[in-house]
Enzyme design. Structure first.
Site, PDB file in Angstrom:
ATOM      1  N   GLY A 232      43.447  44.725  36.217  1.00 32.01           N
ATOM      2  CA  GLY A 232      44.259  43.549  35.886  1.00 32.01           C
ATOM      3  C   GLY A 232      44.969  43.715  34.556  1.00 32.01           C
TER       4      GLY A 232
ATOM      5  N   GLY B 225      37.525  50.350  34.877  1.00 33.10           N
ATOM      6  CA  GLY B 225      36.757  50.881  36.001  1.00 33.10           C
ATOM      7  C   GLY B 225      37.426  52.058  36.696  1.00 33.10           C
TER       8      GLY B 225
ATOM      9  CG  HIS C 298      32.525  46.688  45.005  1.00 36.60           C
ATOM     10  ND1 HIS C 298      32.402  47.151  46.286  1.00 36.60           N
ATOM     11  CD2 HIS C 298      32.997  47.740  44.287  1.00 36.60           C
ATOM     12  CE1 HIS C 298      32.770  48.421  46.349  1.00 36.60           C
ATOM     13  NE2 HIS C 298      33.130  48.794  45.146  1.00 36.60           N
TER      14      HIS C 298
HETATM   15  C1  LIG Z   1      30.694  53.820  40.122  1.00 30.98           C
HETATM   16  C2  LIG Z   1      31.745  52.855  40.608  1.00 30.98           C
HETATM   17  C3  LIG Z   1      32.518  53.187  41.700  1.00 30.98           C
HETATM   18  C4  LIG Z   1      33.502  52.295  42.163  1.00 30.98           C
HETATM   19  N1  LIG Z   1      34.304  52.667  43.199  1.00 30.98           N
HETATM   20  C5  LIG Z   1      35.304  51.839  43.606  1.00 30.98           C
HETATM   21  C6  LIG Z   1      36.221  52.235  44.624  1.00 30.98           C
HETATM   22  O1  LIG Z   1      36.138  53.338  45.178  1.00 30.98           O
HETATM   23  N2  LIG Z   1      37.210  51.365  44.961  1.00 30.98           N
HETATM   24  C7  LIG Z   1      37.339  50.143  44.374  1.00 30.98           C
HETATM   25  O2  LIG Z   1      38.236  49.394  44.753  1.00 30.98           O
HETATM   26  N3  LIG Z   1      36.494  49.750  43.402  1.00 30.98           N
HETATM   27  C8  LIG Z   1      35.493  50.569  42.997  1.00 30.98           C
HETATM   28  N4  LIG Z   1      34.668  50.172  41.971  1.00 30.98           N
HETATM   29  C9  LIG Z   1      34.852  48.835  41.384  1.00 30.98           C
HETATM   30  C10 LIG Z   1      36.013  48.811  40.383  1.00 30.98           C
HETATM   31  O3  LIG Z   1      35.811  49.781  39.385  1.00 30.98           O
HETATM   32  C11 LIG Z   1      36.135  47.415  39.781  1.00 30.98           C
HETATM   33  O4  LIG Z   1      36.197  46.462  40.815  1.00 30.98           O
HETATM   34  C12 LIG Z   1      37.388  47.296  38.923  1.00 30.98           C
HETATM   35  O5  LIG Z   1      37.414  48.285  37.932  1.00 30.98           O
HETATM   36  C13 LIG Z   1      37.458  45.921  38.277  1.00 30.98           C
HETATM   37  O6  LIG Z   1      38.708  45.819  37.640  1.00 30.98           O
HETATM   38  P1  LIG Z   1      38.969  44.722  36.522  1.00 30.98           P
HETATM   39  O7  LIG Z   1      40.434  44.588  36.352  1.00 30.98           O
HETATM   40  O8  LIG Z   1      38.193  43.514  36.866  1.00 30.98           O
HETATM   41  O9  LIG Z   1      38.370  45.279  35.149  1.00 30.98           O
HETATM   42  P2  LIG Z   1      37.618  46.599  34.769  1.00 30.98           P
HETATM   43  O10 LIG Z   1      38.218  47.749  35.491  1.00 30.98           O
HETATM   44  O11 LIG Z   1      36.168  46.366  34.893  1.00 30.98           O
HETATM   45  O12 LIG Z   1      38.003  46.779  33.246  1.00 30.98           O
HETATM   46  C14 LIG Z   1      37.634  45.865  32.257  1.00 30.98           C
HETATM   47  C15 LIG Z   1      37.775  46.551  30.909  1.00 30.98           C
HETATM   48  O13 LIG Z   1      37.697  45.569  29.890  1.00 30.98           O
HETATM   49  C16 LIG Z   1      36.924  46.054  28.817  1.00 30.98           C
HETATM   50  N5  LIG Z   1      36.366  44.902  28.116  1.00 30.98           N
HETATM   51  C17 LIG Z   1      35.454  44.011  28.584  1.00 30.98           C
HETATM   52  N6  LIG Z   1      35.225  43.040  27.683  1.00 30.98           N
HETATM   53  C18 LIG Z   1      35.999  43.336  26.605  1.00 30.98           C
HETATM   54  C19 LIG Z   1      36.184  42.699  25.340  1.00 30.98           C
HETATM   55  N7  LIG Z   1      35.543  41.562  25.012  1.00 30.98           N
HETATM   56  N8  LIG Z   1      37.030  43.276  24.458  1.00 30.98           N
HETATM   57  C20 LIG Z   1      37.701  44.421  24.775  1.00 30.98           C
HETATM   58  N9  LIG Z   1      37.562  45.059  25.966  1.00 30.98           N
HETATM   59  C21 LIG Z   1      36.726  44.509  26.859  1.00 30.98           C
HETATM   60  C22 LIG Z   1      35.886  46.932  29.486  1.00 30.98           C
HETATM   61  O14 LIG Z   1      35.394  47.895  28.569  1.00 30.98           O
HETATM   62  C23 LIG Z   1      36.681  47.569  30.631  1.00 30.98           C
HETATM   63  O15 LIG Z   1      37.261  48.782  30.238  1.00 30.98           O
HETATM   64  C24 LIG Z   1      33.682  51.044  41.503  1.00 30.98           C
HETATM   65  C25 LIG Z   1      32.890  50.719  40.396  1.00 30.98           C
HETATM   66  C26 LIG Z   1      31.934  51.605  39.938  1.00 30.98           C
HETATM   67  C27 LIG Z   1      31.117  51.237  38.739  1.00 30.98           C
END
Ligand SMILES: Cc1cc2nc3c(=O)[nH]c(=O)nc-3n(C[C@H](O)[C@H](O)[C@H](O)COP(=O)(O)OP(=O)(O)OC[C@H]3O[C@@H](n4cnc5c(N)ncnc54)[C@H](O)[C@@H]3O)c2cc1C
Ligand code: SF4
Length: 523
Positions: free
Chosen positions: A15, A85, A458
């Site tokens: 996001g 992620g 997830h």
């Molecule tokens: C091992 C593993 C395998 C996966 N495989 C898949 C897959 O194959 N396909 C799929 O669709 N999904 C997969 N996922 C899930 C996917 O990674 C997540 O659903 C996705 O990354 C979530 O995206 P997001 O935008 O919510 O934020 P995220 O990608 O979680 O990123 C959030 C970021 O914000 C940062 N952050 C948090 N709080 C703060 C703060 N207060 N200040 C500054 N920075 C902050 C964090 O450090 C992080 O880098 C997997 C997850 C894991 C752990």
């Protein structure tokens, strides 16, 4: 008042990265604040035994890309670092089935399936989605299982965010008319989840964030946002002050100001931050913060082959195929690369029973039934090469609530439907079938096996969409009720159970939200 930025984005996952690029394209001055490190390809660990570079637990001096959060009802796996992620995920990009678009708190707000269709296409294009061109041993194992259960037609190669050029060959940007970085063809080493050292995985720092930077977006790493407060007007129309501190070093604090704020810290980042802010600096936030937390009803089983002629299950991409076992359920074989056997230290044989005592007795039973197999799974050499992880996911719905804990940052309480379970009978049935084929035993994370709490990669929800503040935290364009120029764009906005890996949906819905932000006026 002169503000430092137009928008500050908290977190650089899916996001956050979409927001950084689209806001920069619209002429806004953007700052992304990320608590994890900024990894170059060569910085990723060769195996997950290099805990310092694999795990994120700054209190123990571990500054890697993979974080585990232990909650009452679920153990959450997530990614940390510039690219969120995407650094540790398994690249899989499925589009959810119709149910996702027609259920949950967002259902009545739009015809989501048709509205989001163009944004799913954009997300696929931006993430460089391609069909896995080659099935390797763990894929073939699941294809074989599909045949056994009469579901061969429901087995397919996955769509993934990987560059499949000539293996190991570097080429100029193949995706963005030369504006993106050079890329290198995937070598099918299976190490996607410990970070791609070969420049083949389409992580967010190689597309959205890279392009955003070209347009002037600034990114600072190793800084964690801990407070967001309004400047002047209570609704934030005068802008915001964003306070952050070092996430890995000494506790140095600093702040910036901005007209708008995007919360993109992922569920385990955004939800506890919003809960804390609701109780302090941002009281107008909805009472629904922390509600409607979902998992994909996942089960993760690890099967290690004890066959002396075992195939090498570590080659391929992390998830190369998917089997749709019924309308609601999906099975994906997952792998770590050669040498990544630390997972062995976190898992144990698992027996499905709701009573812990019977589970322990069942494990003893497994030992007495086949002691040599039992020992071979524990002491197997080449663990990663012999192991296939079975990721089972279901669309069935149930929700939890995240609250601030008294002694911990977060705790969960049960909300609606049955609580998520580590013991999904269909998953175990499939696990046993695979175990029989490779002479293995189903293992699970120790928290699943001992406590019965499932592990999820997830986690979703906690700042969901709804028609008003009584039911949700954001509107259908991701705007936070009660505040101006404030959005949530990450997994916490997901308002129903996609039943499949969610990153593509997070990307598409963030694209949709950004399309409603007007171009910056420059008069
Ligand atoms: C091992 C593993 C395998 C996966 N495989 C898949 C897959 O194959 N396909 C799929 O669709 N999904 C997969 N996922 C899930 C996917 O990674 C997540 O659903 C996705 O990354 C979530 O995206 P997001 O935008 O919510 O934020 P995220 O990608 O979680 O990123 C959030 C970021 O914000 C940062 N952050 C948090 N709080 C703060 C703060 N207060 N200040 C500054 N920075 C902050 C964090 O450090 C992080 O880098 C997997 C997850 C894991 C752990
Ligand atoms: S299989 Fe290896 S080279 Fe290919 S994307 Fe994954 S880590 Fe990179």
């Amino acid at each position: 008042m002169n503000l430092d930025y137009d928008y500050v984005i908290i977190g650089s996952g899916f996001g956050g990265s979409v927001s950084a690029l689209r806001l920069s394209e619209k002429g806004y001055k953007v700052l992304v604040i990320e608590k994890g490190k900024w990894f170059k390809d060569k910085d990723f660990p060769k195996t997950n035994w290099n805990l310092k570079k694999w795990l994120w637990e700054p209190r123990a001096n571990l500054h890697g890309i993979f974080k585990m959060t232990f909650l009452n009802h679920v153990t959450v796996l997530s990614g940390v670092g510039v690219g969120g992620g995407s650094l540790t995920y398994a690249n899989t990009l499925p589009i959810p089935k119709t149910d996702f678009f027609k259920t949950g708190s967002w259902a009545s707000l739009s015809d989501w399936e048709s509205d989001l269709k163009p944004f799913y296409s954009t997300a696929h294009k931006m993430l460089g989605a391609a069909t896995n061109p080659k099935l390797y041993e763990s894929d073939l194992l699941i294809k074989d299982l599909a045949k056994d259960i009469g579901k061969e037609a429901h087995f397919e190669a996955t769509k993934v965010a990987v560059y499949f050029g000539e293996a190991g060959k570097k080429v100029p940007d193949p995706y963005f008319n030369g504006k993106g970085p050079d890329r290198t063809g995937c070598v099918f080493c299976g190490a996607c989840m410990t970070g791609c050292r070969y420049n083949a995985k389409n992580t967010l720092d190689k597309n959205y964030l890279y392009l955003a930077q070209q347009l002037g977006a600034e990114i600072i790493a190793e800084k964690e946002v801990f407070d967001v407060s309004v400047i002047g007007n209570k609704d934030g129309s005068g802008g915001y002050k964003i306070d952050y501190k070092s996430s890995i070093g000494r506790n140095s604090k600093a702040s910036v100001t901005a007209k708008g704020v995007i919360f993109s810290g992922g569920v385990v980042g955004t939800v506890p931050l919003l809960l804390k802010l609701k109780a302090s600096s941002l009281p107008n936030l909805s009472d629904a913060v922390g509600k409607n937390i979902r998992t994909n009803n996942e089960s993760l089983l690890l099967i290690t082959s004890t066959d002396k002629n075992s195939k090498d299950y570590s080659k391929g991409i992390a998830i190369g195929s998917i089997l749709h076992t019924d309308e609601n359920s999906h099975l994906e074989p997952v792998r770590y690369g050669e040498g990544s056997s630390f997972t062995k230290a976190m898992t144990m044989p698992t027996i499905h029973n709701k009573f812990a005592l019977f589970r322990l007795l069942g494990i003893l039973g497994l030992f007495f039934k086949a002691p040599s197999r039992f020992f071979k799974t524990i002491f197997s050499k080449n663990y990663a090469q012999r192991t296939t992880i079975l990721l089972f996911m279901q669309t069935l719905d149930s929700t939890l609530q995240i609250k601030l804990g008294k002694f911990t940052k977060m705790k969960t309480v049960k909300e609606s439907g049955p609580k998520p379970s580590a013991f999904i009978p269909e998953a175990m049935e499939l696990g046993k079938k695979v175990a029989k084929k490779v002479k293995g035993i189903p293992y699970a994370n120790f928290t699943d096996a001992l406590l019965g709490t499932p592990t999820t990669a997830h986690i979703l929800g906690g700042a969901v969409m709804a028609e008003d503040t009584s039911k949700g935290v954001i509107d259908k364009h991701n705007k936070v009720f009660g505040y101006k120029n404030m959005l949530v764009c990450d997994g916490s906005m997901i308002s129903a159970n996609p039943g499949v890996n969610p990153s593509l949906s997070i990307t598409a819905i963030s694209e949709h939200a950004m399309s409603y932000i007007e171009i910056k006026k420059t008069y």
